[in-house]
Design an enzyme around this catalytic site. Structure first.
Site, PDB file in Angstrom:
ATOM      1  N   HIS A 102      -6.430  -6.964 -43.153  1.00 29.01           N
ATOM      2  CA  HIS A 102      -6.067  -5.598 -42.789  1.00 29.01           C
ATOM      3  C   HIS A 102      -5.678  -4.808 -44.045  1.00 29.01           C
ATOM      4  O   HIS A 102      -5.238  -5.396 -45.038  1.00 29.01           O
ATOM      5  CB  HIS A 102      -4.853  -5.599 -41.842  1.00 29.01           C
ATOM      6  CG  HIS A 102      -5.170  -5.977 -40.428  1.00 29.01           C
ATOM      7  ND1 HIS A 102      -4.391  -6.855 -39.709  1.00 29.01           N
ATOM      8  CD2 HIS A 102      -6.153  -5.574 -39.590  1.00 29.01           C
ATOM      9  CE1 HIS A 102      -4.892  -6.975 -38.486  1.00 29.01           C
ATOM     10  NE2 HIS A 102      -5.964  -6.214 -38.385  1.00 29.01           N
ATOM     11  N   CYS A 109       3.188  -6.143 -39.267  1.00 28.54           N
ATOM     12  CA  CYS A 109       2.437  -6.509 -38.051  1.00 28.54           C
ATOM     13  C   CYS A 109       3.339  -6.707 -36.841  1.00 28.54           C
ATOM     14  O   CYS A 109       2.899  -6.596 -35.703  1.00 28.54           O
ATOM     15  CB  CYS A 109       1.682  -7.813 -38.257  1.00 28.54           C
ATOM     16  SG  CYS A 109       0.830  -7.970 -39.819  1.00 28.54           S
TER      17      CYS A 109
HETATM   18  N1  GLY Z   1      -3.540 -13.585 -36.462  1.00 26.03           N
HETATM   19  C1  GLY Z   1      -3.461 -12.199 -36.495  1.00 26.03           C
HETATM   20  C2  GLY Z   1      -4.785 -11.579 -36.429  1.00 26.03           C
HETATM   21  O1  GLY Z   1      -5.742 -12.186 -36.858  1.00 26.03           O
HETATM   22  O2  GLY Z   1      -4.933 -10.495 -35.941  1.00 26.03           O
END
Ligand code: GLY
Length: 258
Positions: A166, A253
């Site tokens: 991300h 997150c």
């Molecule tokens: N384990 C978090 C994701 O891959 O979105």
């Protein structure tokens, strides 16, 4: 400086041990330890002056504690995303009720197929939102996202990702023009206007810090990053996220902050 009043988190579920990971060599998360770390995370958010809404664990979605991904929250609207990871896509339905407590129906927007977007790919800098084009967030998702932002007088732009999961895996804005950058983001020209705090490769995971009302929350165990953030003048709180790291998850997150 008070900017955020609320945070939303979701308790990790037992199925988290089956969550998506690019780092199986780190082992499976220890669920009991993950719960304790989650408790500490919630406490850290509260210390920063936000009211924390704690959503229940959802065993259907192993990665659902990473509640940042199914929504983007802004000062003007909330956007329900369309997560690109198929095992996570249904998380978008489960976040709507929580958003409705804070945003009127007409200010809740939706990314639609074939667009995909995950909140971990979105970095807010004031009223501008950088959106990472990644394996999870596609061109059409970013197009819809920017269109929605512009409707509310906000703006967005695309950043292409080459390596990391991300956008915020590797770059995070901590206000006051300061940006933590690691790896592929150190050279991105779009970030040249910020005061870049470069994170050494060995501590790249800790590029994912969060600014919370003047305090920066830093993952525990990364002395160079801790020192750099302190040197930049911020009070810091450290939180151990070792069990979430095993699932490629970091501090940002684990919450929606608004
Ligand atoms: N384990 C978090 C994701 O891959 O979105």
């Amino acid at each position: 400086m008070k900017k955020f009043n609320h945070a939303i988190v979701r308790r990790p579920c037992k199925a988290m041990v089956e969550g998506i990971t690019s780092a199986p060599e780190l082992g499976k998360p220890d669920y009991e330890l993950a719960l304790k770390q989650h408790d500490a995370y919630i406490e850290a958010l509260k210390q920063c002056g936000v009211e924390v809404t704690v959503l229940p664990a959802d065993e259907r979605y192993p990665d659902s504690c990473f509640v940042e991904d199914p929504a983007v929250v802004t000062r003007a609207c909330a956007i329900v995303t369309n997560p690109g990871a198929s095992s996570r896509n249904g998380e978008k339905y489960e976040i709507i009720d929580a958003l409705q407590k804070f945003y009127p129906e007409e200010k809740i927007e939706y990314i639609q197929d074939p667009g995909t977007l995950e909140g971990g790919d979105v970095m807010m800098v004031g009223d501008h939102f950088y959106a990472g084009r990644s394996a999870r967030t596609n061109e059409e998702g970013i197009r819809q996202f920017i269109e929605i932002l512009e409707k509310y007088g906000l703006s967005g732009s695309e950043v292409t990702l080459e390596k990391v999961l991300h956008l915020k895996t590797g770059v995070n804005y901590i206000e006051d023009n300061n940006m933590l950058v690691s790896g592929e983001f150190t050279e991105k020209p779009e970030f040249d206007k910020y005061n870049k705090i470069e994170i050494p490769e060995a501590e790249a995971y800790a590029a994912n810090c969060i600014w919370m009302n003047g305090t920066v929350i830093v993952p525990e165990g990364f002395p160079a990053v801790l020192e750099a953030v302190k040197k930049a003048g911020y009070p810091v709180i450290t939180v151990d996220t070792s069990e979430y790291r095993k699932l490629d998850g970091g501090l940002s997150c684990l919450s929606l902050r608004f």
